[in-house]
Design a protein around this motif. Sequence first.
Motif, short mmCIF file in Angstrom:
data_model
loop_
_atom_site.label_atom_id
_atom_site.label_comp_id
_atom_site.label_asym_id
_atom_site.label_seq_id
_atom_site.Cartn_x
_atom_site.Cartn_y
_atom_site.Cartn_z
N GLN A 98 0.30 12.41 -9.36
CA GLN A 98 0.11 11.08 -9.93
C GLN A 98 -0.82 11.10 -11.14
OE1 GLN A 98 2.26 9.50 -8.21
NE2 GLN A 98 1.48 8.55 -6.38
N ARG A 115 0.38 3.53 -11.60
CA ARG A 115 1.41 2.83 -10.85
C ARG A 115 1.30 3.11 -9.36
NH1 ARG A 115 4.51 0.34 -14.47
NH2 ARG A 115 5.05 1.36 -16.43
N GLN A 116 1.69 2.12 -8.58
CA GLN A 116 1.70 2.30 -7.13
C GLN A 116 2.92 3.13 -6.74
OE1 GLN A 116 1.68 -1.93 -6.71
NE2 GLN A 116 3.64 -1.97 -5.70
N PRO A 117 2.92 3.80 -5.57
CA PRO A 117 1.80 3.95 -4.65
C PRO A 117 0.78 4.94 -5.21
CG PRO A 117 3.67 5.23 -3.87
CD PRO A 117 4.13 4.50 -5.09
N ILE A 154 4.00 8.65 -0.63
CA ILE A 154 4.27 8.26 0.75
C ILE A 154 5.78 8.38 0.96
CG2 ILE A 154 4.35 5.81 0.06
CD1 ILE A 154 3.40 5.06 2.83
N VAL A 192 7.67 4.24 5.04
CA VAL A 192 7.75 2.82 4.67
C VAL A 192 8.85 2.13 5.50
CG1 VAL A 192 8.09 1.16 2.81
CG2 VAL A 192 6.96 3.34 2.33
N VAL A 210 8.61 -1.10 8.02
CA VAL A 210 9.46 -2.30 7.97
C VAL A 210 10.09 -2.56 9.34
CG1 VAL A 210 11.54 -3.30 6.92
CG2 VAL A 210 9.96 -1.96 5.51
N ARG A 261 12.80 1.42 -18.83
CA ARG A 261 12.58 0.98 -17.45
C ARG A 261 13.89 0.96 -16.66
NH1 ARG A 261 7.55 -1.55 -17.24
NH2 ARG A 261 6.53 -1.41 -19.25
N LEU A 298 12.13 2.67 -7.97
CA LEU A 298 11.13 3.65 -7.58
C LEU A 298 11.69 5.04 -7.78
CD1 LEU A 298 11.78 5.07 -4.61
CD2 LEU A 298 10.95 2.90 -3.75
N MET A 300 15.89 5.17 -7.65
CA MET A 300 16.66 4.15 -6.92
C MET A 300 16.17 2.75 -7.26
SD MET A 300 15.23 5.12 -3.14
CE MET A 300 15.30 6.89 -3.45
N SER A 321 5.13 -4.44 -10.41
CA SER A 321 5.86 -4.01 -9.20
C SER A 321 5.40 -4.81 -8.00
CB SER A 321 5.55 -2.54 -8.92
OG SER A 321 5.90 -1.74 -10.00
N SER A 322 6.28 -4.90 -6.99
CA SER A 322 5.87 -5.62 -5.78
C SER A 322 5.98 -4.73 -4.54
CB SER A 322 6.76 -6.86 -5.58
OG SER A 322 8.04 -6.48 -5.11
N TRP A 323 5.18 -5.05 -3.53
CA TRP A 323 5.26 -4.35 -2.24
C TRP A 323 6.56 -4.67 -1.55
CZ3 TRP A 323 2.56 -0.34 -1.80
CH2 TRP A 323 1.28 -0.27 -2.34
N LEU A 379 9.21 -2.25 -2.47
CA LEU A 379 9.00 -0.94 -1.83
C LEU A 379 9.55 -0.94 -0.40
CD1 LEU A 379 7.53 1.83 -2.21
CD2 LEU A 379 5.55 0.77 -1.12
N LYS A 380 9.29 -2.05 0.30
CA LYS A 380 9.76 -2.16 1.69
C LYS A 380 11.29 -2.31 1.76
CE LYS A 380 6.97 -4.84 4.27
NZ LYS A 380 6.09 -6.02 4.52
N ILE A 404 7.75 9.02 -2.20
CA ILE A 404 7.80 8.12 -3.34
C ILE A 404 6.58 8.44 -4.19
CG2 ILE A 404 7.70 5.69 -4.06
CD1 ILE A 404 8.43 5.16 -0.95
N VAL A 405 6.77 8.68 -5.49
CA VAL A 405 5.58 8.93 -6.31
C VAL A 405 5.25 7.78 -7.26
CG1 VAL A 405 5.63 11.43 -6.19
CG2 VAL A 405 6.86 10.31 -8.03
N ARG A 406 6.24 6.89 -7.50
CA ARG A 406 5.93 5.85 -8.49
C ARG A 406 6.96 4.74 -8.40
NH1 ARG A 406 6.16 9.23 -11.85
NH2 ARG A 406 8.07 8.69 -12.91
N GLN A 407 6.52 3.52 -8.66
CA GLN A 407 7.48 2.43 -8.80
C GLN A 407 7.13 1.62 -10.03
OE1 GLN A 407 5.82 0.12 -4.93
NE2 GLN A 407 7.18 -1.14 -6.18
N TRP A 408 8.14 0.97 -10.60
CA TRP A 408 7.93 0.17 -11.80
C TRP A 408 8.97 -0.92 -11.86
CZ3 TRP A 408 10.27 5.00 -11.96
CH2 TRP A 408 11.54 5.07 -12.54
#
Lengths: 101, 384
Positions: free
Chosen positions: A48, A77-79, A83, A88, A92, B46, B230, B262, B277-279, B282-283, B301-305
């Motif tokens: 990261q 950026r998240q995460p 993970i 995840v 859920v 993006r 992500l 994806m 980004s939103s949680w 991700l879920k 997962i290393v990154r989301q945008w």
Amino acid sequence: MDNVPPDDTIICRCSDVTRAELRAWIAHGLTSMDELKRLTRITMGPCQGRTCRHLVMQELAAVTGQPLEELTPSSFRQPLKGITLGAVADWVAKEKQEKEV
Amino acid sequence: MKQQAEVVIIGGGVVGCSIAYHLAQNGMKDVVLLERSYHASGSTGRCGAGVRQQWGTELNCRLAQGSCRDFETLREDLDYIADIEFKQGGYLLVAYTPQQVEQFKLNVALQNSLGIASRFCTPREAQEIVPHLNIEPLMAATFYHRDGHANPFHVTQAYADAAKRLGVEINLYTTVTAILTAKGKVTGVRTDQGDIACRVVVNAAGGQAKLIADMAGVEIPTISERHQILVTEPVDAFQGPMVMSFHHNTYCQQTPHGSFIMGLGDPREPQGQEIRSSWQFLKDMSDKITAMLPPLRNLRIVRQWAGLYHMTPDKSPILGSAPELEGFEMALGFSGHGFMISPMVARLMAAHILTLTHPDLDILQRLTVERFTRGDLIIEPSVV
């Protein structure tokens, strides 16, 4: 990138980006951390950017002469830490179960 | 920065840069391109990076087909210094309802009639193509082996570099603040770095294109909407094709670099310029993709945008001239698939602006903004 001189100094160990390649892109006209990140994948690996972010910024500052404190770092950026998709998905599933109870 | 040019292009994404290149390539070298940030900083950079020819309208099929031909030789044609990471691992589109099966049959017939050799597959055949696909609820699929992936950053840079070599002036970190007009005609563009006089402006501002149109007083029936993506850590290649489901509104592809990209279209997403980004994404994404492609559970997962889809009412792009303002040209409203059709869009826009002939110019003529007032929509059924 083509025609990069050999250099065994690795700046980004996730994506194997050498200092020579980084400098070649800076010489090509990229002036910001965000641009370098997108064309070379530095800071986008499993670490990261924890290892390379600062090294890249130092290089950028050294080569372009911009003061380090004036450079804009790339987005965090998240995460924050990798993970798995499964972890995840299980979270859920657990939430759905709890709702049903 | 020049104070005068023949053509000013607004937007340094793949659409703006490829139009700049094709204008210059056709002899129009007095072109200035303006970008408020850096290349591909908006929708282009993006996007999901997919290149698909399996569309549901003739026009999108032809745009994608011509563009894919360009991608195949783009690096050599543009004499680019790096790999554009073009990969043709195919697209596997999966159907879960009888209506989707019917739509897929229509799509395949249309695609085949245009020379896109896609094929209809049973769930078993789909599993032969992607062995780890969960075919439990699957009814059918379609596959085309020449669909695939390209790297949007490198493709944009390749067009920008080539345009520059041909004499195009590119100004990054330059923000457009007004479109100057007089007597129903474009006379220039105002930026935070000064004015440029010009007779032709091209609006290729992606998710911001509506804001540019508003500056010019040109009405376009579009909205911007956030879509999220992500990416996982890179692993050894084990999935050739993009797997895409209109039922789950998802797509997932392994890039040549090894990572899995994806995305998911959320029907609850409100319109607007939000790109955080939103949680929830991700879920939702993890939940859906691990059900569809179970071995992906183990990937980190290393990154989301997020980025913006610039949506039109029929999900087909708006190309060509604005009827109410002479000299205002548009290449916008790509509804989430601008990157993959940009090479062809650029060829047509250049031909249109320079009044050259092109065998596919009918595509552009049918995608002008007047189609909405005529009620002659080109409804694309196959969008995630």
